[in-house]
Motif scaffolding. Structure first.
Motif, PDB file in Angstrom:
ATOM      1  N   PRO A  87       0.838  -1.215   0.000  1.00 50.49           N
ATOM      2  CA  PRO A  87       0.000   0.000   0.000  1.00 50.49           C
ATOM      3  C   PRO A  87       0.868   1.259   0.000  1.00 50.49           C
ATOM      4  N   VAL A  88       0.431   2.260  -0.755  1.00 52.41           N
ATOM      5  CA  VAL A  88       1.242   3.464  -0.956  1.00 52.41           C
ATOM      6  C   VAL A  88       1.043   4.445   0.200  1.00 52.41           C
ATOM      7  N   ILE A  90       0.641   8.061   1.668  1.00 48.04           N
ATOM      8  CA  ILE A  90       0.212   9.370   1.170  1.00 48.04           C
ATOM      9  C   ILE A  90       0.146  10.373   2.319  1.00 48.04           C
ATOM     10  N   PRO A  91       1.250  11.095   2.557  1.00 49.84           N
ATOM     11  CA  PRO A  91       1.259  12.086   3.636  1.00 49.84           C
ATOM     12  C   PRO A  91       0.270  13.205   3.324  1.00 49.84           C
ATOM     13  N   GLY A  92      -0.397  13.697   4.346  1.00 51.09           N
ATOM     14  CA  GLY A  92      -1.292  14.832   4.146  1.00 51.09           C
ATOM     15  C   GLY A  92      -2.743  14.445   3.912  1.00 51.09           C
ATOM     16  N   VAL A  93      -3.026  13.146   3.726  1.00 53.44           N
ATOM     17  CA  VAL A  93      -4.420  12.704   3.609  1.00 53.44           C
ATOM     18  C   VAL A  93      -4.673  11.706   4.732  1.00 53.44           C
ATOM     19  N   SER A  94      -5.621  12.003   5.591  1.00 55.16           N
ATOM     20  CA  SER A  94      -5.889  11.083   6.694  1.00 55.16           C
ATOM     21  C   SER A  94      -6.675   9.877   6.197  1.00 55.16           C
ATOM     22  N   ASN A  97     -10.399  10.834   5.861  1.00 55.97           N
ATOM     23  CA  ASN A  97     -10.749  11.655   4.706  1.00 55.97           C
ATOM     24  C   ASN A  97     -10.594  10.900   3.391  1.00 55.97           C
ATOM     25  N   PHE A  98      -9.603  10.020   3.363  1.00 56.73           N
ATOM     26  CA  PHE A  98      -9.389   9.215   2.171  1.00 56.73           C
ATOM     27  C   PHE A  98     -10.592   8.314   1.913  1.00 56.73           C
ATOM     28  N   THR A 101     -13.665  10.285   0.833  1.00 58.98           N
ATOM     29  CA  THR A 101     -13.557  10.690  -0.575  1.00 58.98           C
ATOM     30  C   THR A 101     -13.844   9.502  -1.480  1.00 58.98           C
ATOM     31  N   SER A 102     -13.224   8.380  -1.149  1.00 61.43           N
ATOM     32  CA  SER A 102     -13.369   7.182  -1.953  1.00 61.43           C
ATOM     33  C   SER A 102     -14.837   6.762  -2.037  1.00 61.43           C
ATOM     34  N   LEU A 142      -2.479   8.591   5.586  1.00 59.08           N
ATOM     35  CA  LEU A 142      -2.668   7.292   4.966  1.00 59.08           C
ATOM     36  C   LEU A 142      -1.356   6.511   4.803  1.00 59.08           C
ATOM     37  N   ASN A 143      -1.250   5.419   5.529  1.00 59.54           N
ATOM     38  CA  ASN A 143      -0.123   4.477   5.462  1.00 59.54           C
ATOM     39  C   ASN A 143       1.225   5.041   5.870  1.00 59.54           C
ATOM     40  N   ASN A 154      -5.376  -1.817   7.296  1.00 60.36           N
ATOM     41  CA  ASN A 154      -5.993  -0.637   6.690  1.00 60.36           C
ATOM     42  C   ASN A 154      -6.590  -0.967   5.315  1.00 60.36           C
TER      43      ASN A 154
END
Lengths: 251, 437
Positions: A87-88, A90-94, A97-98, A101-102, A142-143, A154
């Motif tokens: 899994p990638v 992604i700093p700045g997206v909790s 919130n991810f 959005t999804s 995220l991650n 996750n």
């Protein structure tokens, strides 16, 4: 539900999948096993629509529609989910919130309204509890800085939230200790219904003790060379893959 | 007439308006001589290697604008942080506008440089601080030569300013082209605390060149929290020279948000003079078109046990150009320094350019200094990951860029600024995701 016919796929000109045939029905769990480099992860990526891979021949039919040309997001909208091997971050997206959005993007694509905030919150609570996830975890990026086990948990959390029709678990078990493996497979089992299907991709028979497959396929050099029931996984665990390779050569 | 010649002759005219017997005049005289010898910086200088001023120096700028301004509060409201109570010091075409400002002398001074320079009661302060840390560089010298107006802020010992102070410079287009040179002096005395917001905004399509110098003194145990909002028109250019001297146990943070303007050059130097100092430099730069922003930073660690944190992020599309030149000096005696520097950039279009040049000179041997700079495209794997969760490509790209830039905002302490900048970033990137990250 999923029907793969004579699928050939290549990356940077090198053919990885060399004619895959696979059919998965609702309610079934299929496992794909095979040695390193046999094309397992490629198959997962190609079903999910990773554009790094080129489908050169054959079709992927999902719920009677040919999805071979669809973008990854369109496949997600139709109910395909891939649990990533890596899994990638992604700093700045909790995480919260991810997933919001999804879910709302998927709903939008299906012509539905955004999920009401209280319903979303309730679902997030419910599903994170299912995977024994800490509240604090949900507000982290995220991650980012997640342990291997946290990342995989996750992934399954996202799967629980999105409730896909077809879930592909790409090496979800590798690198997990036995406790994390139990939590993850428990989560997967609880999400199983008669209408959805699971494709488990793994190196190890260990996961299949928890997530019991209906069908086991062996992938060697881009082709499914043998299919059987769960006993086949145990046989592979004991005998390895060499006997199958030998059979291939002899045939 | 060339701009330099025009400035030299304007200086003679300027001398007729000011008191030439004043001590300050000697400083101005020396400065103009220095400028006359050195002239404008060119790309031949290492520090100006990536930024040429040629395109903005060819305009026929007015040096002394007409006095009349006719702008109302409603014309400028949107450029102010207006939803909270603040002191405001507003200049229009370089001239103080009393009807748009709310200055104070109650507990603290938030008023005018012209008073500070000319009234005898300020003389001790001016003698102690004015032009004491601005380095000998041509643009600084040019500003010093014409130094007459700007913001003067002094927070006395142990006073915490109750509201933030906004410094705003507007240009109206009364002139066909205008050059302004604000000069600010900010002093936070021992144990004082203040938040400052600075903005330069053109209200016209006519060319504007601002050459601003700000000296900030952060005395013992004081705390200065400074925000620069740069979102000007593409006809306006800014050379911002900000020099900060910190004494022991002080904290100073500077956030620079660069979203617009033709050419923007930020010279930002922190000089640490004492132990246990913390200096924070953060920046978000998002450019398109032919915009050009150059951040030239310096943190000079001269004493042990101090920290500095630099974190600059840039997103560049079209033919925009970003430059980051980050300098960190650690003197031999500055042991246990903890200096961190990071500059990350995303290039959206092949036609955009980014130059990132970290420069660390470390003479102490027991320090923790780290730096990293990256210039790249959006991470394709991250994009695929988001898309595989049903987030369409356009939204996924915007979300990734938003997250990338938004990360810097954690340290913004004024919620209204954070909200505004977040919104601005979302707007610049075309994000409509309906939540606050």
């Amino acid at each position: 539900m999923l029907k793969i016919q004579n699928l050939h796929a290549s990356v940077e000109g090198e053919e990885i999948l060399k004619g895959i045939n696979l059919e998965i029905n609702p309610g079934e769990v299929h496992a794909i096993m095979g040695p390193n480099g046999s094309g397992k992860s490629t198959l997962a990526s190609v079903i999910a629509g990773n554009e790094d891979f080129e489908v050169t021949q054959g079709d992927i039919i999902f719920e009677k529609a040919n999805i071979s040309e669809l973008s990854p997001e369109e496949r997600a909208h139709r109910g395909i989910f891939l649990s990533f091997q890596y899994p990638v971050e992604i700093p700045g997206v909790s995480v919260t919130n991810f997933i919001k959005t999804s879910i709302n993007q998927v709903r939008k694509a299906r012509g539905e309204k955004d999920m009401p905030a209280n319903e979303m919150l309730k679902k997030i609570r419910e599903k994170s509890a299912l995977l024994d996830m800490d509240r604090k975890f949900l507000s982290r990026s995220l991650n980012e800085g997640f342990s291997g086990g946290e990342k995989k948990r996750n992934e399954i959390f996202q799967m629980a939230m999105l409730e896909p029709k077809l879930a592909i678990l790409d090496e979800t078990d590798s690198g997990l200790d036995i406790d994390a493996l139990r939590i993850v497979s428990d989560g997967v089992n609880r999400l199983k219904t008669k209408d959805n299907a699971t494709l488990v991709i793994t190196h190890y028979q260990r996961l299949l003790d928890y997530v019991v497959p209906d069908v086991v396929h062996v992938l060697l050099d881009g082709k499914i060379v043998k299919s059987g029931d769960k006993e086949l996984a145990k046989e592979l665990e004991e005998r390895g893959y060499d006997w199958l390779k030998a059979e291939q050569v002899n045939a | 007439m060339k701009l330099k010649d025009k400035l030299m002759s304007s200086y003679l005219a300027f001398e007729e308006q000011v008191d030439i017997d004043h001590d300050i005049h000697q400083v101005r005289d020396e400065a103009i001589k220095f400028f006359e010898t050195t002239g404008f910086p060119t790309k031949k200088l290492e520090a100006w290697k990536y930024t040429s001023l040629n395109s903005i120096l060819k305009e026929d700028y007015s040096i002394f604008p007409k006095k009349e301004d006719a702008i109302d509060y409603k014309d400028i409201k949107k450029y102010l942080i207006h939803d909270i109570d603040t002191y405001t010091i507003v200049f229009v075409d370089g001239i103080y506008s009393s009807h748009l400002s709310r200055t104070t002398h109650d507990k603290l001074d938030a008023c005018l440089m012209s008073s500070a320079l000319n009234k005898p009661k300020y003389k001790p302060v001016v003698d102690k601080y004015f032009n004491k840390i601005a380095p000998k560089e041509s643009m600084v010298a040019l500003n010093t030569a014409f130094a007459n107006e700007g913001a003067y802020i002094r927070i006395p010992k142990n006073v915490a300013a109750e509201k933030p102070i906004q410094i705003l410079n507007f240009s109206t287009g009364n002139e066909s082209a205008l050059m302004i040179q604000p000069r600010n002096l900010i002093i936070a005395e021992e144990g004082a605390q203040v938040q400052i917001i600075e903005r330069h905004q053109s209200l016209t399509e006519n060319p504007v060149l601002t050459n601003s110098v700000t000296e900030v003194f952060v005395e013992k145990n004081a705390n200065v929290d400074y925000y620069k909002i740069q979102n000007d028109k593409t006809s306006a250019s800014l050379i911002d020279n900000t020099y900060i001297k910190q004494s022991r146990d002080s904290v100073c943070s500077m956030h620079t948000f660069s979203f617009g303007g033709k050419i923007t050059r930020n010279n930002l130097n922190f000089y640490q003079h004492g132990e246990n100092i913390n200096s924070i430099l953060k920046g978000v730069t998002i450019l398109e078109g032919k915009q050009h922003v150059d951040h030239n930073t310096l943190v000079h660690h001269t004493q042990p046990n101090c920290e500095s944190h630099q974190d600059y992020k840039g997103i560049f599309s079209d033919k925009s150009v970003g430059v980051f030149n980050g300098n960190v000096y650690v003197d031999r005696i500055a042991q246990k320094t903890d200096a961190f520097q990071s500059n990350n950039n995303i290039i959206i279009d092949d036609t955009a350019t980014c130059n990132s040049k970290p420069q660390l000179e470390i003479f102490a041997d027991d320090v923790k200094c780290s730096h990293g700079c990256t210039i790249g495209q959006l991470d394709n794997e991250a994009l695929y990951y988001l898309r595989s969760r049903g987030i369409p490509k356009k939204e996924a790209r915007a979300l990734l860029m938003f997250a990338f830039a938004n990360n810097v905002l954690d340290s913004v302490k004024i919620p209204e600024i954070k909200k505004r900048i977040t919104k601005q970033i979302a707007l610049k990137l075309g994000v409509e995701l309906g939540f606050n990250l």
